[in-house]
Design an enzyme around this catalytic site. Structure first.
Site, PDB file in Angstrom:
ATOM      1  N   GLU A 111      -5.932  -8.127  -0.768  1.00 31.66           N
ATOM      2  CA  GLU A 111      -6.509  -7.666   0.444  1.00 31.66           C
ATOM      3  C   GLU A 111      -8.018  -7.371   0.101  1.00 31.66           C
ATOM      4  O   GLU A 111      -8.235  -6.676  -0.716  1.00 31.66           O
ATOM      5  CB  GLU A 111      -6.084  -6.643   1.308  1.00 31.66           C
ATOM      6  N   GLU A 169       0.847  -1.025  -0.166  1.00 30.92           N
ATOM      7  CA  GLU A 169       0.093   0.161  -0.102  1.00 30.92           C
ATOM      8  C   GLU A 169       0.801   1.308   0.156  1.00 30.92           C
ATOM      9  O   GLU A 169       0.707   2.184   0.767  1.00 30.92           O
ATOM     10  CB  GLU A 169      -0.789   0.120   1.205  1.00 30.92           C
TER      11      GLU A 169
HETATM   12  C1  BGP Z   1      -4.447  -2.230   4.913  1.00 36.23           C
HETATM   13  C2  BGP Z   1      -3.032  -2.996   5.388  1.00 36.23           C
HETATM   14  C3  BGP Z   1      -3.342  -4.413   6.046  1.00 36.23           C
HETATM   15  C4  BGP Z   1      -4.620  -4.322   6.881  1.00 36.23           C
HETATM   16  C5  BGP Z   1      -5.788  -3.819   6.357  1.00 36.23           C
HETATM   17  C6  BGP Z   1      -6.990  -3.762   7.114  1.00 36.23           C
HETATM   18  O1  BGP Z   1      -3.944  -0.988   4.967  1.00 36.23           O
HETATM   19  O2  BGP Z   1      -2.523  -3.395   4.054  1.00 36.23           O
HETATM   20  O3  BGP Z   1      -2.195  -4.517   6.766  1.00 36.23           O
HETATM   21  O4  BGP Z   1      -4.382  -4.033   8.158  1.00 36.23           O
HETATM   22  O5  BGP Z   1      -5.506  -2.460   5.726  1.00 36.23           O
HETATM   23  O6  BGP Z   1      -6.904  -2.565   7.768  1.00 36.23           O
HETATM   24  P1  BGP Z   1      -7.007  -2.456   9.522  1.00 36.23           P
HETATM   25  O7  BGP Z   1      -6.259  -3.393  10.100  1.00 36.23           O
HETATM   26  O8  BGP Z   1      -6.918  -1.096   9.992  1.00 36.23           O
HETATM   27  O9  BGP Z   1      -8.664  -2.871   9.454  1.00 36.23           O
END
Ligand code: BGP
Length: 467
Positions: free
Chosen positions: A366, A175
């Site tokens: 993701e 990201e």
């Molecule tokens: C993205 C990341 C992940 C994961 C996901 C969910 O930003 O790549 O690491 O964490 O978000 O976000 P969160 O964990 O804040 O719900």
């Protein structure tokens, strides 16, 4: 009849810093997330040495460093054919600048990837997932400094040398477009006290683009059969209204993310990118050869995260709010408990947008729903809300495949509960497997299968047909 190609990869994704724990074990150095505050806004705790009184759930996380064999068996029970995780940079190079990687780190990741293969899963490996060694932030302010290019090159070479026989799917920087929103997480940079960090963020992005190109070149030279992608956060943005100014504002907001894909997948700075830099008063420092390197070494595929969409109108703030992303609420969509507006059609739209723009294979690395789960007295967890989210997004992905988008695979984010990146807490659960640990580290660590575990197993077994 399944609407997915027969070699479509189904699985799940985690990150080292959000799952492994063992944050100081076997010589591992401090990563920036080991000292990043929990809560709605996350900044690196610059007193550097961790205050023992401060508990960060990521210090133990779900102890995946010790439980990975049993956890991966649970993933294999759902039929996963791919499993995404990251190599924690500070587990190989505690300060980032050692001459050689730690053998303990090599041994751990080699056994992790061997275990995946034994259980029928291809490793999909992220090289940098919010795990910059804190020492590099302290000494160079991380990617703000050009020195990081050579330092990362050493790490990349060590990864390809030590794991190249086990890993054929690589992702460079997780990201990385979030360098414009959360530079401390995405690039390990300290931007506190800067009224406007965009000039530093653009320069850091250039260093990352050069490093990405060098890493792609090295991967193609050392591992000719491997594929290496970039990874972007690409939840989408819709115009707040059909008013032309709102449509243009939303498109410009969207291109603050597509800018990263344009450079790493098409190989050059787009015109609107130069305009963004001019508007931010940025005079990019570019060295001879940088632009040629970027042009000649673009990524093989685009890995991206998709969770939600938001609306954006002329005059909306670009400021990233961990709740809704950028812009404002879309009145046509429902939101999760964390304000993330759920939009399966948006995934179909985004796949088409990205395929049309890049004509390179896509990998949804993701997608998921973070929610508060309730454990019933009998240990069952009826997460029908997660099943509904999963079903709707798989149907949208199938529609995108039928639209002609080439999609390599799908890894649900957090197939086992892990620590949230946005808040640093355990309570925002994504898993098909529940982990009995709370924000303060209390709990037995016991794993429990949620209803969604059985559901996803069925989806995978039918290659996405039985929804
Ligand atoms: C993205 C990341 C992940 C994961 C996901 C969910 O930003 O790549 O690491 O964490 O978000 O976000 P969160 O964990 O804040 O719900």
């Amino acid at each position: 009849m399944s609407r997915f190609p027969k070699d479509f990869m189904w699985g799940g994704a985690i990150a080292a810093n959000q799952a492994e724990g063992a944050y100081r074990e076997d010589g591992k150095g401090l990563s920036i997330t080991d000292v990043t505050q929990c809560g709605p806004t996350r900044y690196i705790d610059y007193e550097l040495e961790v205050d023992p009184a401060k508990y960060y759930p990521s210090h133990e996380a779900i102890d995946f460093y010790h439980t990975y064999k049993d956890d991966l068996k649970l993933m294999a029970e759902m039929g996963f054919t791919v499993f995404r995780t990251s190599i924690n940079w500070a587990r190989l190079f505690p300060t980032g600048e050692e001459d050689e990687p730690l053998q303990a780190g090599i041994d751990f990741y080699r056994d992790l990837f061997d275990t995946m293969h034994e259980l029928g899963m291809e490793p999909l490996v992220t090289m940098s997932h919010y795990e910059t060694p804190l020492a590099l932030t302290k000494k160079y302010n991380s990617w703000a400094s050009r020195e990081m290019i050579d330092i990362f090159d050493k790490f990349a070479r060590a990864c390809f040398e030590n794991f190249g026989d086990q890993v054929k799917y690589w992702l460079t920087f997780n990201e990385i477009n979030n360098i414009f929103k959360a530079p401390y997480l995405a690039a390990g940079m300290d931007v506190r006290g800067m009224d406007d960090f965009m000039p530093v963020a653009f320069q850091a992005a250039h260093h990352v683009f050069v490093s990405n190109a060098k890493t792609v070149k090295l991967c193609h030279e050392m591992l000719p059969d491997a594929q290496i992608g970039c990874m972007l956060s690409l939840s989408n943005i819709y115009p707040g209204t059909c008013k032309p100014e709102d449509v243009m504002a939303a498109y410009n907001a969207r291109r603050r993310s597509l800018f990263f894909g344009d450079v790493m997948l098409r190989g050059s700075y787009p015109g609107y990118g130069w305009k963004m830099m001019r508007d931010c008063g940025v005079e990019l420092s570019i060295e001879p050869g940088d632009l040629e390197l970027i042009a000649e070494n673009t990524c093989d595929y685009l890995g991206f995260s998709y969770y939600r969409t938001s609306a954006f109108s002329d005059g909306d703030s670009q400021v990233f709010s961990t709740a809704g992303g950028v812009g404002h609420e879309n009145p046509y969509l429902k939101a999760s408990e964390w304000g993330w507006q759920m939009d399966p059609m948006g995934l179909r739209y985004t796949c088409n947008e990205l395929w049309d723009r890049y004509q390179k294979p896509l990998f949804i690395v993701e997608n998921g729903l973070g929610a508060v789960d309730t454990v019933e007295d009998d240990g069952s967890i009826h997460d029908t809300y997660r099943i509904d989210y999963l079903r709707d997004h798989i149907e949208a992905m199938a529609d995108a495949v039928e639209d002609g988008c080439e999609i390599m695979g799908y890894t649900w984010w957090g197939p086992i509960d892990i620590v949230s990146a946005g808040t640093g807490e355990m309570k925002k659960r994504y898993g098909f497997v529940y982990v009995d640990r709370d924000n303060e580290g209390n709990g037995t660590g016991k794993r429990l299968k949620k209803d969604s575990f059985v559901y996803y197993k069925k989806v995978v077994a039918s290659n996405g047909e039985d929804l």
